[in-house]
Structure formats: C-alpha cells, structure tokens
Design an enzyme around this catalytic site. Structure first.
Site, PDB file in Angstrom:
ATOM      1  N   ARG A   1       0.850  -1.201   0.000  1.00 41.53           N
ATOM      2  CA  ARG A   1       0.000   0.000   0.000  1.00 41.53           C
ATOM      3  C   ARG A   1       0.887   1.252   0.000  1.00 41.53           C
ATOM      4  O   ARG A   1       2.126   1.157   0.035  1.00 41.53           O
ATOM      5  CB  ARG A   1      -0.895   0.006   1.234  1.00 41.53           C
ATOM      6  CG  ARG A   1      -0.112   0.188   2.521  1.00 41.53           C
ATOM      7  CD  ARG A   1      -1.044   0.331   3.715  1.00 41.53           C
ATOM      8  NE  ARG A   1      -0.362   1.015   4.801  1.00 41.53           N
ATOM      9  CZ  ARG A   1      -0.623   0.814   6.087  1.00 41.53           C
ATOM     10  NH1 ARG A   1      -1.536  -0.050   6.440  1.00 41.53           N
ATOM     11  NH2 ARG A   1       0.026   1.493   7.009  1.00 41.53           N
TER      12      ARG A   1
ATOM     13  N   ASN B   1      11.598   0.571   1.246  1.00 39.23           N
ATOM     14  CA  ASN B   1      10.533   1.548   1.479  1.00 39.23           C
ATOM     15  C   ASN B   1       9.798   1.323   2.791  1.00 39.23           C
ATOM     16  O   ASN B   1       9.302   2.282   3.387  1.00 39.23           O
ATOM     17  CB  ASN B   1       9.537   1.486   0.302  1.00 39.23           C
ATOM     18  CG  ASN B   1       8.226   2.148   0.639  1.00 39.23           C
ATOM     19  OD1 ASN B   1       8.106   3.367   0.591  1.00 39.23           O
ATOM     20  ND2 ASN B   1       7.223   1.365   1.039  1.00 39.23           N
TER      21      ASN B   1
ATOM     22  N   GLY C   1       8.445   1.203   6.327  1.00 38.22           N
ATOM     23  CA  GLY C   1       8.805   2.065   7.453  1.00 38.22           C
ATOM     24  C   GLY C   1       7.614   2.219   8.361  1.00 38.22           C
ATOM     25  O   GLY C   1       6.468   2.052   7.951  1.00 38.22           O
TER      26      GLY C   1
ATOM     27  N   ALA D   1      10.441  12.027  26.463  1.00 35.07           N
ATOM     28  CA  ALA D   1      10.143  11.836  27.887  1.00 35.07           C
ATOM     29  C   ALA D   1       9.042  10.808  28.097  1.00 35.07           C
ATOM     30  O   ALA D   1       8.945  10.209  29.174  1.00 35.07           O
ATOM     31  CB  ALA D   1       9.731  13.180  28.511  1.00 35.07           C
TER      32      ALA D   1
ATOM     33  N   ASN E   1      11.940  16.470  14.030  1.00 36.85           N
ATOM     34  CA  ASN E   1      10.511  16.726  14.200  1.00 36.85           C
ATOM     35  C   ASN E   1      10.117  16.367  15.631  1.00 36.85           C
ATOM     36  O   ASN E   1      10.469  15.287  16.113  1.00 36.85           O
ATOM     37  CB  ASN E   1       9.717  15.872  13.197  1.00 36.85           C
ATOM     38  CG  ASN E   1       8.350  16.456  12.922  1.00 36.85           C
ATOM     39  OD1 ASN E   1       8.089  17.627  13.231  1.00 36.85           O
ATOM     40  ND2 ASN E   1       7.490  15.668  12.344  1.00 36.85           N
TER      41      ASN E   1
ATOM     42  N   TYR F   1      11.996   8.141  15.048  1.00 38.38           N
ATOM     43  CA  TYR F   1      11.847   8.145  13.587  1.00 38.38           C
ATOM     44  C   TYR F   1      12.927   9.014  12.941  1.00 38.38           C
ATOM     45  O   TYR F   1      13.563   8.617  11.951  1.00 38.38           O
ATOM     46  CB  TYR F   1      10.452   8.679  13.253  1.00 38.38           C
ATOM     47  CG  TYR F   1      10.063   8.637  11.808  1.00 38.38           C
ATOM     48  CD1 TYR F   1       9.684   7.447  11.203  1.00 38.38           C
ATOM     49  CD2 TYR F   1      10.035   9.801  11.047  1.00 38.38           C
ATOM     50  CE1 TYR F   1       9.294   7.412   9.869  1.00 38.38           C
ATOM     51  CE2 TYR F   1       9.643   9.784   9.720  1.00 38.38           C
ATOM     52  CZ  TYR F   1       9.275   8.588   9.130  1.00 38.38           C
ATOM     53  OH  TYR F   1       8.890   8.564   7.816  1.00 38.38           O
TER      54      TYR F   1
HETATM   55  P1  NAI Z   1       2.463   3.039   4.971  1.00 37.81           P
HETATM   56  O1  NAI Z   1       2.316   2.802   6.434  1.00 37.81           O
HETATM   57  O2  NAI Z   1       1.231   3.392   4.189  1.00 37.81           O
HETATM   58  O3  NAI Z   1       3.127   1.766   4.262  1.00 37.81           O
HETATM   59  C1  NAI Z   1       4.238   1.127   4.811  1.00 37.81           C
HETATM   60  C2  NAI Z   1       4.225  -0.320   4.378  1.00 37.81           C
HETATM   61  O4  NAI Z   1       5.375  -0.937   4.970  1.00 37.81           O
HETATM   62  C3  NAI Z   1       2.989  -1.077   4.864  1.00 37.81           C
HETATM   63  O5  NAI Z   1       2.418  -1.823   3.811  1.00 37.81           O
HETATM   64  C4  NAI Z   1       3.540  -1.979   5.956  1.00 37.81           C
HETATM   65  O6  NAI Z   1       2.823  -3.200   6.108  1.00 37.81           O
HETATM   66  C5  NAI Z   1       4.971  -2.207   5.476  1.00 37.81           C
HETATM   67  N1  NAI Z   1       5.834  -2.627   6.581  1.00 37.81           N
HETATM   68  C6  NAI Z   1       5.918  -2.080   7.815  1.00 37.81           C
HETATM   69  N2  NAI Z   1       6.769  -2.796   8.558  1.00 37.81           N
HETATM   70  C7  NAI Z   1       7.225  -3.800   7.792  1.00 37.81           C
HETATM   71  C8  NAI Z   1       8.098  -4.882   8.018  1.00 37.81           C
HETATM   72  N3  NAI Z   1       8.683  -5.077   9.209  1.00 37.81           N
HETATM   73  N4  NAI Z   1       8.360  -5.732   6.998  1.00 37.81           N
HETATM   74  C9  NAI Z   1       7.769  -5.572   5.801  1.00 37.81           C
HETATM   75  N5  NAI Z   1       6.922  -4.560   5.528  1.00 37.81           N
HETATM   76  C10 NAI Z   1       6.647  -3.689   6.515  1.00 37.81           C
HETATM   77  O7  NAI Z   1       3.599   4.155   4.836  1.00 37.81           O
HETATM   78  P2  NAI Z   1       3.909   5.199   3.647  1.00 37.81           P
HETATM   79  O8  NAI Z   1       3.324   6.498   4.018  1.00 37.81           O
HETATM   80  O9  NAI Z   1       3.574   4.620   2.348  1.00 37.81           O
HETATM   81  O10 NAI Z   1       5.497   5.335   3.805  1.00 37.81           O
HETATM   82  C11 NAI Z   1       6.428   4.577   3.062  1.00 37.81           C
HETATM   83  C12 NAI Z   1       7.830   5.021   3.451  1.00 37.81           C
HETATM   84  O11 NAI Z   1       7.972   6.421   3.237  1.00 37.81           O
HETATM   85  C13 NAI Z   1       8.163   4.779   4.914  1.00 37.81           C
HETATM   86  O12 NAI Z   1       9.525   4.405   5.029  1.00 37.81           O
HETATM   87  C14 NAI Z   1       7.933   6.144   5.539  1.00 37.81           C
HETATM   88  O13 NAI Z   1       8.683   6.307   6.719  1.00 37.81           O
HETATM   89  C15 NAI Z   1       8.418   7.053   4.411  1.00 37.81           C
HETATM   90  N6  NAI Z   1       7.898   8.412   4.481  1.00 37.81           N
HETATM   91  C16 NAI Z   1       6.551   8.679   4.335  1.00 37.81           C
HETATM   92  C17 NAI Z   1       6.089   9.981   4.368  1.00 37.81           C
HETATM   93  C18 NAI Z   1       4.652  10.349   4.173  1.00 37.81           C
HETATM   94  O14 NAI Z   1       4.324  11.551   4.191  1.00 37.81           O
HETATM   95  N7  NAI Z   1       3.740   9.400   3.956  1.00 37.81           N
HETATM   96  C19 NAI Z   1       7.016  11.097   4.607  1.00 37.81           C
HETATM   97  C20 NAI Z   1       8.389  10.702   4.750  1.00 37.81           C
HETATM   98  C21 NAI Z   1       8.801   9.416   4.678  1.00 37.81           C
END
Ligand code: NAI
Length: 454
Positions: A226, A294, A296, A304, A353, A359
């Site tokens: 997703r 990707n 995360g 605290a 942040n 994070y």
């Molecule tokens: P999301 O939460 O929609 O998708 C993350 C996906 O990673 C999920 O499908 C989840 O099941 C999978 N996942 C989590 N832990 C896992 C694991 N241990 N093993 C395998 N898969 C795992 O997050 P989103 O928004 O799509 O973010 C994607 C990346 O972009 C992340 O690294 C996030 O930190 C980074 N990011 C997102 C921002 C945003 O505004 N949405 C801003 C900056 C960075």
C-alpha cells in the site's frame, strides 16, 4: 483525504478570494501521464559566461524531446544542430542555465543576466535547472561562486510559484547526467524542488528503450502492499521491471493483489526477521537489479514519554533491517552488477521533528548508510546507493494527522501542497534507471521544497 483547499484555489472564485486575502495559491501540478508525458512548451538554454561542458549538453537537451525555444535578445548562443525546430512565440516550459563556467563572484552577474529576462514568462509547472560545477577544493573563489548557486536555486524556488520548480545539478559531463536532466525536465519531477544533485563522471549505460528502461530487470520493493511502496511498484512496473512486492505476512492479501495487477510476485516477509536478506536471496535465485527499502513505521511520542520498545521498533524496521538486508544481499552476490539500491529517508530525519526522536534518528541513519556505502558499492560492482527523503505525502498515514497539523504540513513548502505517492515513486524510478549510474550517494528530497530543513 482530498486537499479541498487546492481544489478551491483552482476555481475562479477561489483564486480571486485567496488572492484578496493573501492566502497561499497552490497550482495544480502537471504530473506524468501517458497522454501528457512531456512539459507543455519549449526549452530555453542559457549560459552564464562560458560553459565547461562542451557540445554534449546541446545534444542531451535535444534528446529530452522538448523543442528549442527561440532565444531572446539577451541570450547567448542557443541550441543548435539536431535539437528540433524552434518553437517560436510559446512561453518556455523549461530553462536550463549552464553556470558550470562560473569561477568567481563577478561571473555570477551572468546568472542574473541570463534568467532575469525570462523567469517571469516561464509556463506554469515549468522547470528551471541550473547546471553547476563541482566545488574546487583548492580555489576558494570558484567554490564561493559555485556554492552561491545553491542559495540562488533555493531562493528562486521559494519565490517562483505557479507549480514551477528550480533545481541545481553539479556535473562535469552532460552525457552522464542525461537521465537526471530528462527527469528534472519532465512532469515526473513535479514535487522535487530546491534540490542539489551531484552527478559523477561514471560512464552512462543508455537503455535500449527510454520508455521501458527497466525491461528485463527485477525490482524488489519492501512495504509495497500500500501507500508509497505500492506506487513505487506500479511505477517500476510501468518502466518494464518485474516487481517483487514484499510486505508483512499480515498484509499478504494486499501484496498479492498489487503483484497480480502488475504481473509481479508477492513475497510475504517481515523485514525485521534476522534472516530476511537470506530469504529474499533464496526467493530470487537469479538475482536482483533494483532494491527499494521503502517499508517504514512511526511510533511517535516525545522522548520523555517514549517507552524503549517504541524506540527500538522504529529503529529496527526503518534502519537496522535496511542495513541487515543490504549487507546480506551484497554478501550473497544477489545484487547484479549495475544494481540500484534506493532507501527511503524522510525530511524528519534531516530537519528533526517534535515527537519523532526515534523516527528522525532512524531516517537520518538511512542517509548515513547511503553516503558511506555508495562509494564502496560503486567501486565493487557498479552498484549505486541513494535515498529519497519524502516530505508531506498524501497517504493514509498523513490523512490521520489532525486537521491543523495536516494543513500546515501541506502548505509549508514552496508548492503549497502535499506530494502524492507517485512523486516519490518517479524519483525512485529515476535513481533506479540504468542510465543513472553516475548518481550515487545522494539524498534527494521529494518535499516540494519544504520549509523544514535546508
Ligand atoms: P504506509 O504505512 O502506508 O506503508 C508502509 C508499508 O510498509 C505497509 O504496507 C507496511 O505493512 C509495510 N511494513 C511495515 N513494517 C514492515 C516490516 N517489518 N516488513 C515488511 N513490511 C513492513 O507508509 P507510507 O506512508 O507509504 O510510507 C512509506 C515510506 O515512506 C516509509 O519508510 C515512511 O517512513 C516514508 N515516508 C513517508 C512519508 C509520508 O508523508 N507518507 C514522509 C516521509 C517518509
């Protein structure tokens, strides 16, 4: 959640009202689509003084497919040869300023002289790309003048408006920068602004087909069931890759659906598993060309109030597992020569942040990993290692942010709006491109030039 303010300012009454009230006026961005794959207008080339690039630049710009704009009276020699017909009269959609020959402060006057007459006429969602030279460590006049281009680029990005972007590329060879220039001079880079990209001197490997540069290659995207990861999988599949959609076992159904839609393969795996790298290598006996870290998570709390487990969960998923799987795949020789590793950082890791010490630490760590591993990986196997640092991207994660914070996140950048997952995906696709071998060790923000951080 839809950005209603952006839709409102796209209407005539909305434009009128927001202008009268002095409110932000975000423009609908021109993004890539099959029906509208290029910028709407010609490309204008300018040079500040002399160029250090030679004739290769004109040829590379001609290959962007944008027609050459007629040169105004203040312009120096324009594009020549096989660059296509002059597109007389139309507002330029892109301006490329070659400032590679700027070696001292007086020469910076050429930057003003070249762009001052044209910047106002640049089309909406237009591009300014400034070309600079690497900073000379033994020439502080050159270094000062070249560093000045960064402040210039970032300042122009903040004032230019109307969905237009401004970026700086430091390079020594135009051919090595072809994939970068094509990306920055296209709708694919809609949400990338205020960035400085260093392009090395690596021999470029042009793909057979620029429309499907990843044909015959395999890409693995973690967290691709997703959100941003799904968009990355879609974009890499569009570019021809066979995509492996990895996600946690709990998301296997969604991962399978994404893989089926893209003609790829799903891999249910928690990347924090100690043997995750070995299991990926075993699932891909023929190896891998593109590895996108990707996946995360966030577990926000002020320090605290943060229990140790929230700290370690985030560090484990976002950083430790990226290191572990990268090491395992490199050690197993699973990444083919010319491979690409792209990791996902965040502007929270660059600017910090509140509530995100865990994070922010994890995402800053990603940038450290990229910078240290990049030279070694390239030297060993021609593998590049880069990161993207998204800003506010419209996903389920940011839809859950409280209204006031969400609005602030959307507006506090030069483009006055949040990015879309596809904006991150397009940036990753550029870094994954076979012709991007000279782009290495970079952390590229996809944040609409967020006010957070540099
Ligand atoms: P999301 O939460 O929609 O998708 C993350 C996906 O990673 C999920 O499908 C989840 O099941 C999978 N996942 C989590 N832990 C896992 C694991 N241990 N093993 C395998 N898969 C795992 O997050 P989103 O928004 O799509 O973010 C994607 C990346 O972009 C992340 O690294 C996030 O930190 C980074 N990011 C997102 C921002 C945003 O505004 N949405 C801003 C900056 C960075």
């Amino acid at each position: 959640m839809a950005d209603r303010y952006l839709s409102f300012t796209g209407t005539a009454p909305g434009r009128f009202l927001t202008r009268r009230l002095g409110l932000p006026q975000p423009a609908a961005l021109h993004r890539w689509s099959p029906g509208r794959p290029a910028l709407d207008g010609p490309l204008l080339r300018r040079t500040a003084g002399t160029s250090a690039l030679g004739p290769g630049l004109a040829a590379v710009l001609a290959r962007t497919g944008l027609p050459a704009a007629e040169q105004g009276p203040a312009a120096d020699q324009g594009p020549t040869g096989d660059e296509g017909p002059a597109a007389g009269g139309r507002a330029p959609a892109a301006v490329v300023l070659d400032a590679t020959g700027v070696r001292d402060v007086p020469a910076l006057a050429g930057v003003h002289a070249a762009l001052h007459p044209v910047v106002r006429s640049l089309a909406p969602s237009g591009r300014v790309v400034v070309l600079g030279a690497p900073l000379a460590p033994d020439d502080h006049h050159q270094a000062a003048a070249q560093q000045a281009l960064e402040g210039f680029t970032r300042s122009l990005g903040k004032e230019i408006g109307r969905g237009r972007t401004v970026n700086l590329v430091r390079l020594t060879d135009a051919w090595a920068a072809e994939s970068t220039l094509r990306f920055l001079l296209s709708p694919r880079s809609a949400y990338v602004s205020g960035q400085v990209v260093h392009v090395g001197a690596q021999e470029p490997a042009a793909p057979d087909d620029w429309e499907r540069p990843l044909a015959g290659r395999t890409a693995l995207v973690t967290g691709a069931a997703r959100g941003i990861g799904e968009a990355v999988a879609e974009t890499l599949a569009r570019d021809g890759a066979h995509v492996v959609v990895l996600d946690v076992p709990a998301a296997e159904r969604d991962a399978c659906a994404v893989a089926a839609r893209l003609g790829g393969t799903a891999l249910a795996l928690d990347i924090t598993a100690a043997d995750a790298g070995d299991r990926i290598a075993a699932a891909l006996p023929e190896g891998l060309d593109v590895l996108v870290h990707n996946a995360g998570i966030t577990r926000d709390r002020r320090l605290a109030n943060m229990p140790a487990e929230r700290w370690s969960q985030v560090l484990d998923v976002n950083l430790a597992s990226v290191l572990r799987t990268t090491d395992a795949l490199l050690a197993a020789g699973a990444l083919r020569p010319g491979g690409r590793i792209v990791a996902t950082a965040s502007i929270a890791g660059l600017a910090g942040n509140a509530g995100q010490t865990n994070y922010g630490a994890s995402k800053a760590g990603v940038a450290g990993l990229v910078r240290a591993l990049a030279p070694r990986a390239l030297a060993g196997h021609g593998v590049t290692v880069n990161a993207v640092a998204p800003g506010f991207i419209e996903t389920r994660m940011t839809a859950a942010v409280p209204l006031f914070l969400r609005e602030a996140g959307r507006r506090m950048n030069s483009l006055g709006q949040g990015g879309l997952p596809v904006d991150v995906a397009e940036t990753i696709a550029w870094l994954a491109h076979p012709a991007s071998g000279a782009v290495n060790g970079q952390v590229v923000r996809v944040c609409g030039q967020s006010l957070l951080g540099a």
